[in-house]
Design a protein around this motif. Sequence first.
Motif, PDB file in Angstrom:
ATOM      1  N   ALA A   1       0.939  -1.226   0.007  1.00 57.67           N
ATOM      2  CA  ALA A   1      -0.106   0.200  -0.015  1.00 57.67           C
ATOM      3  C   ALA A   1       0.856   1.150   0.186  1.00 57.67           C
ATOM      4  N   PHE A   2       1.847   1.285   0.795  1.00 54.97           N
ATOM      5  CA  PHE A   2       2.625   2.444   0.987  1.00 54.97           C
ATOM      6  C   PHE A   2       3.523   2.541  -0.523  1.00 54.97           C
ATOM      7  N   ILE A   3       3.887   1.428  -1.174  1.00 53.76           N
ATOM      8  CA  ILE A   3       4.620   1.621  -2.247  1.00 53.76           C
ATOM      9  C   ILE A   3       3.773   2.118  -3.356  1.00 53.76           C
ATOM     10  N   LEU A   4       2.438   1.530  -3.390  1.00 54.57           N
ATOM     11  CA  LEU A   4       1.527   2.227  -4.450  1.00 54.57           C
ATOM     12  C   LEU A   4       1.285   3.823  -4.248  1.00 54.57           C
ATOM     13  N   LEU A   5       1.271   4.198  -2.812  1.00 54.18           N
ATOM     14  CA  LEU A   5       0.948   5.433  -2.801  1.00 54.18           C
ATOM     15  C   LEU A   5       2.083   6.612  -3.245  1.00 54.18           C
ATOM     16  N   ALA A   6       3.143   5.849  -2.793  1.00 54.05           N
ATOM     17  CA  ALA A   6       4.396   6.686  -3.446  1.00 54.05           C
ATOM     18  C   ALA A   6       4.541   6.584  -4.900  1.00 54.05           C
ATOM     19  N   GLN A   7       4.056   5.621  -5.588  1.00 59.21           N
ATOM     20  CA  GLN A   7       4.111   5.617  -6.965  1.00 59.21           C
ATOM     21  C   GLN A   7       3.143   6.287  -7.740  1.00 59.21           C
ATOM     22  N   GLY A   8       2.220   7.274  -6.763  1.00 55.81           N
ATOM     23  CA  GLY A   8       1.179   8.001  -7.340  1.00 55.81           C
ATOM     24  C   GLY A   8      -0.176   7.031  -7.688  1.00 55.81           C
ATOM     25  N   GLU A  16      -5.665  -1.973  -1.333  1.00 56.00           N
ATOM     26  CA  GLU A  16      -4.689  -2.688  -0.611  1.00 56.00           C
ATOM     27  C   GLU A  16      -4.715  -2.676   0.861  1.00 56.00           C
ATOM     28  N   ALA A  17      -4.730  -1.565   1.284  1.00 56.19           N
ATOM     29  CA  ALA A  17      -4.940  -1.247   2.690  1.00 56.19           C
ATOM     30  C   ALA A  17      -6.178  -1.826   3.315  1.00 56.19           C
ATOM     31  N   ALA A  18      -7.265  -1.477   2.445  1.00 57.49           N
ATOM     32  CA  ALA A  18      -8.648  -2.227   2.839  1.00 57.49           C
ATOM     33  C   ALA A  18      -8.694  -3.666   2.895  1.00 57.49           C
ATOM     34  N   THR A  19      -7.900  -4.295   1.950  1.00 63.87           N
ATOM     35  CA  THR A  19      -7.829  -5.816   1.808  1.00 63.87           C
ATOM     36  C   THR A  19      -7.277  -6.335   2.816  1.00 63.87           C
ATOM     37  N   SER A  20      -6.062  -5.803   2.890  1.00 64.68           N
ATOM     38  CA  SER A  20      -5.107  -6.290   4.058  1.00 64.68           C
ATOM     39  C   SER A  20      -5.818  -6.085   5.538  1.00 64.68           C
ATOM     40  N   HIS A  21      -6.691  -5.053   5.696  1.00 62.05           N
ATOM     41  CA  HIS A  21      -7.133  -4.931   6.897  1.00 62.05           C
ATOM     42  C   HIS A  21      -8.266  -5.871   7.296  1.00 62.05           C
ATOM     43  N   ARG A  22      -9.005  -6.199   6.177  1.00 59.09           N
ATOM     44  CA  ARG A  22     -10.240  -7.068   5.890  1.00 59.09           C
ATOM     45  C   ARG A  22      -9.559  -8.645   6.179  1.00 59.09           C
ATOM     46  N   LEU A  23      -8.381  -8.927   5.745  1.00 61.74           N
ATOM     47  CA  LEU A  23      -7.904 -10.335   5.897  1.00 61.74           C
ATOM     48  C   LEU A  23      -7.405 -10.375   7.185  1.00 61.74           C
ATOM     49  N   SER A  24      -6.911  -9.416   7.870  1.00 60.12           N
ATOM     50  CA  SER A  24      -6.113  -9.476   9.201  1.00 60.12           C
ATOM     51  C   SER A  24      -7.210  -9.718  10.280  1.00 60.12           C
TER      52      SER A  24
END
Length: 182
Positions: A1-8, A16-24
């Motif tokens: 998620a951070f890489i995607l954000l940094a890539q614009g 990605e953050a939402a998916t990760s959070h849901r799976l966690s």
Amino acid sequence: AFILLAQGDPDSALQEAATSHRLSTALSPSTQARSAAVHVQIALALGDIDTAVQLADQLREDIDAHSLYRFLGLTLPRLLIVQGKNEEAASRLRNCYKTAVSHEWGYGLLATLVLQSLAATSTPEAQQFLIEALHLTKPERFIRTFADHGQPMRRLLLSSPAQAIMPQYISDILAAIGDYHE
């Protein structure tokens, strides 16, 4: 998620953050807290304070998203700064600073100093934290550590007396903020 954000790519980062959070939710409480921290930080980067606030109760003071300071809990102070609760953020960050120093967590100390510069309630105090962070990072030329804080960091850097000491380094950080946070 951070890489995607940094890539614009903020939409993919949030997804990605939402998916990760849901799976966690099927994993350990500490993994859930780390995932919530990622989601909060992505939401903050996108200016979605409502989502960040909704997730804040899932944060823990001793858990964070970043692998280099994952036991400091810097996400809640970040949220408090965005909410304008600088005194509360500064209080929490003093504890984070002590923890980072006592455990010799170099990058955790740096991340804490950067946040302390944003949470400071006076310009001299903000500049003191910022200059200390810049001196620590100049040899390796850390950019993202500052740039990820967007326009508040831009304003602080533009008013910094450190521009006279390390103009090219600050210029590089400002350029990254411009690319990352329009």
